[in-house]
Design a protein around this motif. Structure first.
Motif, mmCIF file in Angstrom:
data_model
loop_
_atom_site.group_PDB
_atom_site.id
_atom_site.type_symbol
_atom_site.label_atom_id
_atom_site.label_comp_id
_atom_site.label_asym_id
_atom_site.label_seq_id
_atom_site.Cartn_x
_atom_site.Cartn_y
_atom_site.Cartn_z
ATOM 1 N N ARG A 128 0.833 -1.216 0.000
ATOM 2 C CA ARG A 128 0.000 0.000 0.000
ATOM 3 C C ARG A 128 0.863 1.260 0.000
ATOM 4 O O ARG A 128 0.600 2.200 -0.759
ATOM 5 C CB ARG A 128 -0.928 -0.003 1.219
ATOM 6 N N GLN A 131 2.532 1.673 -3.498
ATOM 7 C CA GLN A 131 1.593 2.146 -4.508
ATOM 8 C C GLN A 131 1.298 3.632 -4.331
ATOM 9 O O GLN A 131 1.232 4.378 -5.313
ATOM 10 C CB GLN A 131 0.304 1.334 -4.434
ATOM 11 N N LEU A 135 2.254 6.350 -7.279
ATOM 12 C CA LEU A 135 1.161 7.092 -7.920
ATOM 13 C C LEU A 135 1.286 8.592 -7.664
ATOM 14 O O LEU A 135 0.928 9.393 -8.529
ATOM 15 C CB LEU A 135 -0.181 6.572 -7.402
ATOM 16 N N LEU A 141 0.905 1.916 -12.744
ATOM 17 C CA LEU A 141 1.120 0.635 -12.084
ATOM 18 C C LEU A 141 0.261 -0.442 -12.722
ATOM 19 O O LEU A 141 -0.892 -0.207 -13.069
ATOM 20 C CB LEU A 141 0.794 0.734 -10.590
ATOM 21 N N PRO A 144 0.081 -6.344 -9.311
ATOM 22 C CA PRO A 144 1.261 -6.818 -8.592
ATOM 23 C C PRO A 144 1.603 -8.256 -8.958
ATOM 24 O O PRO A 144 0.736 -9.059 -9.286
ATOM 25 C CB PRO A 144 0.861 -6.696 -7.115
ATOM 26 N N ILE A 178 4.977 -4.273 -9.339
ATOM 27 C CA ILE A 178 5.520 -4.437 -7.990
ATOM 28 C C ILE A 178 5.551 -5.921 -7.662
ATOM 29 O O ILE A 178 4.545 -6.621 -7.776
ATOM 30 C CB ILE A 178 4.685 -3.670 -6.961
#
Length: 244
Positions: A128, A131, A135, A141, A144, A178
Protein backbone atom coordinates in the motif's frame (compact mmCIF):
# COMPACT_ATOMS: atom_id res chain seq x y z
CA UNK A 1 14.21 94.25 14.67
CA UNK A 2 11.61 96.97 14.96
CA UNK A 3 8.00 96.48 13.98
CA UNK A 4 8.35 98.84 11.05
CA UNK A 5 11.14 96.80 9.52
CA UNK A 6 9.23 93.57 10.05
CA UNK A 7 6.16 94.86 8.23
CA UNK A 8 8.33 96.14 5.44
CA UNK A 9 10.04 92.77 4.90
CA UNK A 10 6.79 90.86 5.27
CA UNK A 11 5.17 92.74 2.39
CA UNK A 12 8.29 92.73 0.23
CA UNK A 13 8.02 91.32 -3.30
CA UNK A 14 11.08 89.12 -2.76
CA UNK A 15 9.45 87.09 -0.01
CA UNK A 16 6.11 86.65 -1.74
CA UNK A 17 7.83 85.88 -5.02
CA UNK A 18 9.66 82.96 -3.40
CA UNK A 19 6.46 81.68 -1.79
CA UNK A 20 4.63 81.84 -5.11
CA UNK A 21 7.48 80.03 -6.90
CA UNK A 22 7.42 77.23 -4.29
CA UNK A 23 3.66 76.85 -4.65
CA UNK A 24 3.94 76.59 -8.43
CA UNK A 25 6.65 73.93 -8.14
CA UNK A 26 4.59 71.85 -5.70
CA UNK A 27 1.54 72.11 -7.97
CA UNK A 28 3.52 71.04 -11.03
CA UNK A 29 5.04 68.10 -9.16
CA UNK A 30 1.62 66.94 -8.01
CA UNK A 31 0.15 67.13 -11.51
CA UNK A 32 3.17 65.39 -13.04
CA UNK A 33 3.10 62.64 -10.42
CA UNK A 34 -0.60 62.00 -10.96
CA UNK A 35 -0.45 61.76 -14.74
CA UNK A 36 2.90 60.01 -14.67
CA UNK A 37 1.56 57.23 -12.46
CA UNK A 38 -1.51 56.89 -14.65
CA UNK A 39 0.69 56.48 -17.70
CA UNK A 40 3.00 54.04 -15.94
CA UNK A 41 0.24 51.87 -14.46
CA UNK A 42 -2.00 52.19 -17.56
CA UNK A 43 -4.77 53.57 -15.42
CA UNK A 44 -8.15 53.09 -17.04
CA UNK A 45 -6.69 50.98 -19.88
CA UNK A 46 -7.81 47.37 -20.25
CA UNK A 47 -7.26 44.74 -22.92
CA UNK A 48 -8.89 41.31 -23.25
CA UNK A 49 -6.69 38.24 -22.93
CA UNK A 50 -6.91 36.11 -26.10
CA UNK A 51 -7.39 32.36 -26.02
CA UNK A 52 -4.09 30.61 -26.82
CA UNK A 53 -4.91 27.11 -25.53
CA UNK A 54 -3.69 24.32 -27.89
CA UNK A 55 -1.83 26.85 -30.03
CA UNK A 56 1.89 26.56 -30.62
CA UNK A 57 4.14 28.71 -28.51
CA UNK A 58 5.10 30.96 -31.43
CA UNK A 59 1.45 31.56 -32.34
CA UNK A 60 0.56 32.32 -28.72
CA UNK A 61 3.47 34.73 -28.44
CA UNK A 62 2.38 36.64 -31.55
CA UNK A 63 -1.21 36.98 -30.30
CA UNK A 64 -0.18 38.16 -26.86
CA UNK A 65 2.40 40.60 -28.20
CA UNK A 66 -0.27 42.12 -30.43
CA UNK A 67 -2.32 42.86 -27.29
CA UNK A 68 0.73 44.39 -25.56
CA UNK A 69 0.98 41.46 -23.14
CA UNK A 70 4.13 39.78 -21.88
CA UNK A 71 4.64 36.01 -22.29
CA UNK A 72 6.36 33.84 -19.66
CA UNK A 73 6.58 30.01 -19.70
CA UNK A 74 5.92 28.93 -16.12
CA UNK A 75 5.87 25.13 -16.45
CA UNK A 76 5.89 22.15 -18.79
CA UNK A 77 3.81 18.98 -18.86
CA UNK A 78 3.33 16.03 -21.16
CA UNK A 79 0.11 15.05 -22.94
CA UNK A 80 0.62 12.21 -25.39
CA UNK A 81 -2.34 13.11 -27.60
CA UNK A 82 -1.21 16.72 -28.19
CA UNK A 83 1.71 17.94 -30.31
CA UNK A 84 4.84 19.14 -28.55
CA UNK A 85 5.34 22.86 -27.86
CA UNK A 86 1.62 23.62 -27.70
CA UNK A 87 -0.04 25.60 -24.91
CA UNK A 88 -1.77 23.49 -22.26
CA UNK A 89 -2.77 26.18 -19.76
CA UNK A 90 -2.71 29.96 -19.49
CA UNK A 91 -3.07 32.43 -16.65
CA UNK A 92 -4.96 34.81 -16.75
CA UNK A 93 -7.56 32.78 -18.60
CA UNK A 94 -9.02 33.74 -21.95
CA UNK A 95 -11.56 36.58 -21.83
CA UNK A 96 -10.17 38.28 -18.73
CA UNK A 97 -9.54 42.02 -19.06
CA UNK A 98 -6.12 43.15 -17.84
CA UNK A 99 -3.92 46.16 -18.15
CA UNK A 100 -1.42 46.40 -21.02
CA UNK A 101 1.96 44.93 -20.13
CA UNK A 102 0.45 42.26 -17.88
CA UNK A 103 2.37 38.95 -17.75
CA UNK A 104 0.54 35.90 -19.11
CA UNK A 105 1.92 32.61 -17.77
CA UNK A 106 1.81 29.59 -20.10
CA UNK A 107 2.24 25.85 -19.53
CA UNK A 108 3.80 24.16 -22.57
CA UNK A 109 3.53 20.52 -23.71
CA UNK A 110 6.92 18.77 -23.59
CA UNK A 111 8.33 16.85 -26.55
CA UNK A 112 8.79 13.63 -24.55
CA UNK A 113 7.44 12.07 -21.40
CA UNK A 114 9.26 13.06 -18.20
CA UNK A 115 11.34 10.54 -16.28
CA UNK A 116 11.61 10.31 -12.51
CA UNK A 117 13.87 8.27 -10.18
CA UNK A 118 12.51 5.18 -8.47
CA UNK A 119 11.90 5.93 -4.77
CA UNK A 120 13.29 3.80 -1.95
CA UNK A 121 10.47 1.24 -1.69
CA UNK A 122 12.19 -2.07 -2.48
CA UNK A 123 12.39 -4.18 0.71
CA UNK A 124 11.51 -1.02 2.61
CA UNK A 125 7.73 -0.66 2.46
CA UNK A 126 4.42 -2.45 2.21
CA UNK A 127 2.40 -2.78 -0.97
CA UNK A 128 0.00 0.00 0.00
CA UNK A 129 2.77 2.46 0.86
CA UNK A 130 4.68 1.65 -2.35
CA UNK A 131 1.59 2.15 -4.51
CA UNK A 132 0.85 5.49 -2.84
CA UNK A 133 4.41 6.78 -3.37
CA UNK A 134 4.59 5.69 -7.02
CA UNK A 135 1.16 7.09 -7.92
CA UNK A 136 1.97 10.40 -6.21
CA UNK A 137 5.04 10.77 -8.44
CA UNK A 138 2.99 10.00 -11.56
CA UNK A 139 3.99 6.43 -12.41
CA UNK A 140 1.57 3.92 -13.94
CA UNK A 141 1.12 0.64 -12.08
CA UNK A 142 0.13 -2.79 -13.32
CA UNK A 143 -1.16 -5.75 -11.35
CA UNK A 144 1.26 -6.82 -8.59
CA UNK A 145 3.35 -9.95 -9.12
CA UNK A 146 3.13 -12.23 -6.11
CA UNK A 147 6.21 -14.20 -5.10
CA UNK A 148 6.99 -16.33 -2.03
CA UNK A 149 7.68 -14.08 0.90
CA UNK A 150 6.18 -12.09 3.72
CA UNK A 151 2.64 -11.09 2.90
CA UNK A 152 2.14 -7.60 1.38
CA UNK A 153 5.88 -6.81 1.59
CA UNK A 154 7.62 -5.32 -1.45
CA UNK A 155 10.59 -7.37 -2.66
CA UNK A 156 11.20 -5.87 -6.10
CA UNK A 157 10.08 -3.61 -8.93
CA UNK A 158 10.04 -4.45 -12.65
CA UNK A 159 9.56 -2.46 -15.83
CA UNK A 160 9.40 -4.08 -19.27
CA UNK A 161 10.73 -7.30 -17.79
CA UNK A 162 13.77 -5.59 -16.27
CA UNK A 163 14.38 -5.45 -12.53
CA UNK A 164 14.78 -1.93 -11.17
CA UNK A 165 16.67 -0.55 -8.23
CA UNK A 166 16.34 2.61 -6.20
CA UNK A 167 17.35 5.71 -8.18
CA UNK A 168 16.78 4.30 -11.67
CA UNK A 169 15.20 6.81 -14.06
CA UNK A 170 11.87 5.59 -15.46
CA UNK A 171 9.44 7.30 -17.82
CA UNK A 172 5.96 8.00 -16.50
CA UNK A 173 4.58 6.31 -19.61
CA UNK A 174 6.04 2.93 -18.61
CA UNK A 175 4.01 0.51 -16.51
CA UNK A 176 5.65 -0.64 -13.27
CA UNK A 177 5.07 -4.08 -11.75
CA UNK A 178 5.52 -4.44 -7.99
CA UNK A 179 6.85 -7.78 -6.77
CA UNK A 180 5.14 -8.48 -3.46
CA UNK A 181 5.15 -11.41 -1.04
CA UNK A 182 2.16 -13.77 -1.08
CA UNK A 183 2.44 -14.85 2.56
CA UNK A 184 3.74 -18.37 1.89
CA UNK A 185 6.84 -17.80 3.94
CA UNK A 186 6.67 -19.38 7.41
CA UNK A 187 8.02 -16.84 9.82
CA UNK A 188 8.42 -19.51 12.54
CA UNK A 189 10.91 -21.52 10.52
CA UNK A 190 14.40 -21.32 11.97
CA UNK A 191 16.95 -19.50 9.89
CA UNK A 192 20.36 -21.18 9.71
CA UNK A 193 23.20 -18.75 9.33
CA UNK A 194 26.54 -20.00 8.08
CA UNK A 195 29.65 -18.27 9.28
CA UNK A 196 31.41 -16.79 6.25
CA UNK A 197 35.08 -17.50 5.81
CA UNK A 198 37.48 -14.65 6.13
CA UNK A 199 38.47 -13.06 2.91
CA UNK A 200 42.11 -14.02 3.22
CA UNK A 201 41.32 -17.62 4.09
CA UNK A 202 38.90 -17.93 1.21
CA UNK A 203 41.45 -16.60 -1.24
CA UNK A 204 44.15 -18.92 0.07
CA UNK A 205 41.82 -21.88 -0.16
CA UNK A 206 40.81 -20.95 -3.70
CA UNK A 207 44.44 -20.60 -4.77
CA UNK A 208 45.27 -23.89 -3.12
CA UNK A 209 42.46 -25.61 -5.01
CA UNK A 210 43.74 -24.21 -8.30
CA UNK A 211 47.22 -25.72 -7.82
CA UNK A 212 47.74 -29.17 -9.34
CA UNK A 213 48.02 -31.86 -6.76
CA UNK A 214 51.23 -33.91 -6.84
CA UNK A 215 50.97 -37.52 -5.69
CA UNK A 216 54.14 -38.91 -4.24
CA UNK A 217 54.94 -42.63 -4.48
CA UNK A 218 57.51 -44.35 -2.41
CA UNK A 219 60.25 -45.70 -4.60
CA UNK A 220 60.83 -49.37 -4.05
CA UNK A 221 64.40 -50.13 -3.02
CA UNK A 222 66.11 -53.06 -4.75
CA UNK A 223 66.38 -56.06 -2.54
CA UNK A 224 69.86 -57.23 -1.82
CA UNK A 225 70.41 -60.83 -1.00
CA UNK A 226 72.07 -61.50 2.28
CA UNK A 227 75.48 -63.13 2.03
CA UNK A 228 75.17 -66.80 2.18
CA UNK A 229 76.46 -68.42 5.27
CA UNK A 230 78.15 -71.77 5.23
CA UNK A 231 75.76 -74.45 6.02
CA UNK A 232 76.78 -76.34 9.02
CA UNK A 233 75.81 -79.97 8.77
CA UNK A 234 75.81 -82.14 11.77
CA UNK A 235 78.20 -85.02 11.26
CA UNK A 236 78.03 -88.18 13.15
CA UNK A 237 80.88 -88.79 15.51
CA UNK A 238 83.46 -91.20 14.18
CA UNK A 239 82.95 -94.70 15.28
CA UNK A 240 85.76 -96.57 16.86
CA UNK A 241 86.38 -99.92 15.52
CA UNK A 242 86.49 -102.58 18.10
CA UNK A 243 88.60 -105.48 17.67
CA UNK A 244 87.02 -108.56 18.43
Amino acid sequence: MTGKNFVKKFFSLYLWGNILAMAVIVLLLSIGLKYGLDLYTHHGQKVPVPNVIHKTYSEAEDLLDAMDLTVVVSDTDYVKTLPPDCVLEQSPTAGDTVKPGRIVYLKINASHSPSYPVPDIIENSSLRDAQAKLLAIGFKLGDPEYIPGEKEWVYGLKCRGRSLKTGDMVSVEDVLIIQVGDGRRDLNMPVVYTEPAYLGEADDEEEENKKPRIHYQRKAEPRTEAPSRPVMTEQAPPTESRSE
